[in-house]
Motif scaffolding. Structure first.
Motif, PDB file in Angstrom:
ATOM      1  N   SER A 280       0.793  -1.006   0.055  1.00  0.00           N
ATOM      2  CA  SER A 280      -0.005   0.046  -0.099  1.00  0.00           C
ATOM      3  C   SER A 280       0.837   1.409   0.083  1.00  0.00           C
ATOM      4  CB  SER A 280      -0.890  -0.092   1.230  1.00  0.00           C
ATOM      5  OG  SER A 280      -1.860  -1.170   1.081  1.00  0.00           O
ATOM      6  N   VAL A 281       1.868   1.213   0.754  1.00  0.00           N
ATOM      7  CA  VAL A 281       2.901   2.532   0.972  1.00  0.00           C
ATOM      8  C   VAL A 281       3.495   2.616  -0.759  1.00  0.00           C
ATOM      9  CG1 VAL A 281       5.099   3.280   1.795  1.00  0.00           C
ATOM     10  CG2 VAL A 281       3.439   2.314   3.379  1.00  0.00           C
ATOM     11  N   ILE A 282       3.787   1.613  -1.226  1.00  0.00           N
ATOM     12  CA  ILE A 282       4.269   1.728  -2.650  1.00  0.00           C
ATOM     13  C   ILE A 282       3.392   2.417  -3.661  1.00  0.00           C
ATOM     14  CG2 ILE A 282       5.345   0.471  -4.452  1.00  0.00           C
ATOM     15  CD1 ILE A 282       6.753  -1.243  -2.697  1.00  0.00           C
ATOM     16  N   VAL A 283       2.243   1.875  -3.407  1.00  0.00           N
ATOM     17  CA  VAL A 283       1.162   2.235  -4.357  1.00  0.00           C
ATOM     18  C   VAL A 283       0.782   3.838  -4.005  1.00  0.00           C
ATOM     19  CG1 VAL A 283      -1.291   2.144  -4.748  1.00  0.00           C
ATOM     20  CG2 VAL A 283       0.096   0.067  -4.774  1.00  0.00           C
ATOM     21  N   ILE A 284       0.809   4.030  -2.852  1.00  0.00           N
ATOM     22  CA  ILE A 284       0.434   5.743  -2.704  1.00  0.00           C
ATOM     23  C   ILE A 284       1.664   6.448  -2.938  1.00  0.00           C
ATOM     24  CG2 ILE A 284       0.225   7.172  -0.603  1.00  0.00           C
ATOM     25  CD1 ILE A 284      -1.284   4.838   1.094  1.00  0.00           C
ATOM     26  N   VAL A 285       2.831   6.010  -2.697  1.00  0.00           N
ATOM     27  CA  VAL A 285       3.786   6.905  -2.925  1.00  0.00           C
ATOM     28  C   VAL A 285       4.029   7.008  -4.499  1.00  0.00           C
ATOM     29  CG1 VAL A 285       6.615   6.978  -3.159  1.00  0.00           C
ATOM     30  CG2 VAL A 285       5.327   6.519  -0.922  1.00  0.00           C
ATOM     31  N   LEU A 286       3.960   5.980  -5.356  1.00  0.00           N
ATOM     32  CA  LEU A 286       3.896   6.137  -6.590  1.00  0.00           C
ATOM     33  C   LEU A 286       2.743   6.817  -7.309  1.00  0.00           C
ATOM     34  CD1 LEU A 286       5.231   2.535  -7.492  1.00  0.00           C
ATOM     35  CD2 LEU A 286       6.541   4.726  -7.698  1.00  0.00           C
ATOM     36  N   ASN A 287       1.725   6.698  -6.724  1.00  0.00           N
ATOM     37  CA  ASN A 287       0.664   7.619  -7.136  1.00  0.00           C
ATOM     38  C   ASN A 287       0.998   9.221  -7.052  1.00  0.00           C
ATOM     39  OD1 ASN A 287      -1.103   5.607  -8.326  1.00  0.00           O
ATOM     40  ND2 ASN A 287      -2.006   5.109  -6.469  1.00  0.00           N
TER      41      ASN A 287
END
Length: 309
Positions: A280-287
């Motif tokens: 989730s952290v990776i998804v949020i940061v990349l978005n």
């Protein structure tokens, strides 16, 4: 600056919601991480649950988990004795990351030029060829591609090793298999966007002013046509980087994807939660990075600008 602070605040809210839903859904499933163990006497099972505090009230387990999470502690694994979730992510993610980066680079390097070619050569043989191969790429699952690669390149031609993870020759087939679907999506998105951009009035105006076709394509059409691709790259990159269980299983790659799916079968609550939070952290940061890239591709887009302004 205010927009970025707002996005970060919203990101923490989203992350808390993901943690809460995942935590309570896991505990709502009948059974536990040690109920599948064979012939465990009740006192042994009680002792194990006492050790991991699984017999505490659910609200206390939830509160303790959040307190440990704030300190960066994702907890111990129930199925890998002596290993913490932090250790599992530390060991598995670099492998998935390396494989993912290779797959992403292949998808971008081949997908974008293929989409541009198809858009520029609309309804010609180049366009039909790209559409044919991208349709195959979307329709054929990655495990089928992996099996074909192993059969042709390893079994028949003996060019590459069939499995394991021990050097660059072991990485070629998994990266190719993992890149097939995102490469096809990128090519199709680029083609669709390129066709739309090339029909715009400002492209016709630029051509009427005497600008060369290559200059119009590179300077005016290409940056705007990449906006849908950049949007897709955010979640796609997060998905690939955190590991593909199917590809990692076929090629016996010790990445994060195997740990995640195995933890679901084993009811390893902490591993499920830890990998979900990490993902989730990776998804949020990349978005967030995708949003920041938009103005670079199209100056008309302003960060934090509301629609209709």
């Amino acid at each position: 600056m205010g927009y970025i602070i707002k996005r970060i605040f919203n990101a923490f809210i989203v992350l808390w919601i993901v943690i809460t839903i995942t935590f309570f859904l896991m505990h709502a499933i009948p059974g536990g991480p040690f109920t599948a163990e064979k012939s465990l006497p009740p006192y042994v099972l009680h002792s194990i649950e006492e050790r991991y505090k699984l017999n505490d009230p659910l609200y206390k387990q939830y509160g303790d988990y959040l307190c440990n999470l704030v300190q960066g502690d994702l907890g111990p694994s129930f199925k890998y004795p002596g290993r913490s979730v932090n250790d599992i992510i530390k060991d598995g993610f670099p492998v998935s990351f390396k494989l993912g980066i290779e797959a992403i680079l292949i998808a971008i390097i081949i997908g974008i030029p293929a989409g541009i070619l198809a858009g520029v050569k609309k309804d010609k043989w180049q366009d039909r060829a790209v559409n044919f191969f991208t349709t195959l790429g979307v329709a054929v699952p990655s495990f089928v591609v992996a099996a074909l690669l192993i059969y042709v390149l390893s079994t028949k031609l003996h060019l590459l090793p069939a499995a394991m993870w021990n050097g660059w020759r072991y990485e070629i087939m998994p990266a190719l298999a993992l890149s097939g679907m995102p490469m096809s999506f990128i090519a199709r998105l680029t083609r669709s966007s390129m066709l739309d951009i090339l029909s715009q009035d400002y492209i016709k105006t630029a051509r009427a002013k005497g600008l060369s076709w290559s200059k119009v394509l590179i300077k005016h059409a290409l940056p705007n046509s990449l906006i849908p691709v950049v949007t897709y790259l955010g979640p796609m990159t997060a998905s690939i980087l955190t590991g593909s269980f199917v590809i990692e299983t076929i090629f016996a790659i010790p990445g994060l994807g195997q740990y995640f799916v195995t933890s679901i079968y084993n009811r390893d609550y902490t591993v499920i939660l830890g990998v979900t939070i990490f993902y989730s952290v990776i998804v949020i940061v990349l978005n967030m990075l995708v949003d920041l890239l938009y103005p670079l591709l199209d100056p008309r887009i302003k960060i934090g600008e509301e629609k209709g302004e």
